[in-house]
Design a protein around this motif. Structure first.
Motif, short mmCIF file in Angstrom:
data_model
loop_
_atom_site.label_atom_id
_atom_site.label_comp_id
_atom_site.label_asym_id
_atom_site.label_seq_id
_atom_site.Cartn_x
_atom_site.Cartn_y
_atom_site.Cartn_z
N GLN A 137 0.86 -1.18 0.00
CA GLN A 137 0.00 0.00 0.00
C GLN A 137 0.90 1.23 0.00
O GLN A 137 1.47 1.61 1.03
N ALA B 120 -0.06 4.33 -1.36
CA ALA B 120 -0.86 5.51 -1.69
C ALA B 120 -0.68 6.56 -0.59
O ALA B 120 0.40 6.72 -0.03
N ASP C 251 -4.83 6.18 3.35
CA ASP C 251 -5.04 4.84 2.80
C ASP C 251 -4.29 3.79 3.61
O ASP C 251 -4.77 2.66 3.80
N HIS D 276 -3.76 -1.55 -2.74
CA HIS D 276 -3.55 -0.39 -3.62
C HIS D 276 -3.81 -0.79 -5.06
O HIS D 276 -3.25 -1.76 -5.57
#
Length: 341
Positions: free
Chosen positions: A11, A13, A17, A92
């Motif tokens: 992930q 981002a 997030d 993601h």
């Protein structure tokens, strides 16, 4: 040969997030207690995951710095391949993430079907746009036959973080009337007007509240302008606290007023009620505040939503979605929320 205990979660981002992916780590450890979990994330977001008992190792991917460009991506792909993961999960949704997942060579590669690189996954889970992001992330476990119950985001401040907050709040009255305001956002169109935050802070301090202005280094000029000339009960904490220390401060506050931005999710992880102000985006995207008894204020306009993330300029040059949420509307809603306790 891949180690059957090794799992990678990707992930990279925004910070919010990454906060919302923390229930996935908890569920993995709950249902597969023997696994070793690593997370590939950005250097800024890695701070959110430090001290998390469900994450065994963090890998920082500085995609805009030391590892930017194709050469940096290629070096990272080689590193991930050498780590011999058995399973990779990708909350993601981006082509670059899908490429990284594929590069690991892991026998099990799980991601969402709504991804232009989804063909590189061995298991593709339905992306349900109606779910909260935490539930969407947990739905990736359905590929393993695991149906996890809803779990809140988590963050784990340590003693150093608590001491930092103790020092910042040393002169503040020790009562339950601490209110946090988070006026910043990486996207200008997602910011409630600066003058509105300033007026709200003045009204709250007139009521005897202590107001803390939260934000990162990039928010310091904004917060300084809001605090300038107001009561000493307005404490500018922007740039003074790490993300985990900010979560600790939020835990001690009665409520947070924020734009649709990372502090909203920090407050959810801290269990602090939130009054969230939504403009160009909408809660239906799945990013509403998770904390109990939180409230979203928004306007019903034909032009909303105009973007999925936010933008630099209002497409119709009015910013009516947030400018139309008045200070009195926010103040009155705060009064209702705080009267419940």
């Amino acid at each position: 040969m891949p180690d059957p205990r090794k799992i990678l979660v990707i992930q990279t981002a925004y910070i919010g997030d990454v906060i919302l992916v923390t229930p996935l780590f908890s569920a993995l450890k709950q249902h597969l207690p023997q696994v070793w979990i690593e997370c590939l994330t950005t250097p800024a977001a890695a701070e959110v995951l430090r001290n998390n008992p469900h994450v065994d190792r963090l890998i920082a991917y500085d995609k805009h710095g030391s590892r930017k460009g194709l050469s940096g991506l290629y070096r990272l792909m080689r590193e991930l391949k050498s780590n011999q993961y058995y399973m990779v999960l990708a909350p993601h949704r981006s082509l670059r993430t899908a490429l990284l997942v594929h590069s690991t060579g892991a026998p099990i590669r799980i991601g969402f079907d709504k991804n232009c690189g989804a063909w590189w996954y061995t298991h593709r889970c339905r992306y349900d746009s109606q779910q909260h992001e935490t539930a969407r992330n947990l739905s990736l476990l359905s590929a393993l036959g695991i149906h996890a119950d809803s779990l809140p985001p988590e963050i784990y401040p340590d003693a150093e973080n608590r001491t930092a907050v103790d020092q910042l709040t040393a002169d503040a009255p020790k009562n339950s009337r601490w209110v946090a305001l988070a006026p910043g956002s990486v996207w200008p169109t997602k910011r409630w007007p600066e003058s509105y935050y300033r007026e709200l802070a003045a009204r709250l301090t007139a009521d005897g509240c202590t107001v803390f202005l939260l934000g990162g280094q990039e928010d310091r000029p904004l917060c300084r302008r809001i605090a300038e000339g107001l009561s000493s009960q307005v404490v500018d904490a922007s740039g003074a606290l790490s993300l985990r220390a900010s979560a600790e401060l939020l835990r001690r506050c009665r409520i947070l007023v924020t734009n649709d931005s990372a502090p909203m999710h920090l407050a959810s992880a801290a269990g602090t009620r939130t009054l969230a102000l939504f403009g160009p985006t909408v809660p239906a995207f799945g990013f509403a505040p998770y904390a109990r008894e939180s409230v979203v204020l928004e306007r019903t306009l034909e032009c909303r939503p105009c973007t999925t993330h936010g933008s630099r300029r209002c497409p119709i040059k009015t910013h009516a979605c947030l400018a139309g949420i008045t200070v009195s509307m926010v103040y009155d809603q705060l009064k209702q929320m705080t009267s419940k306790r």
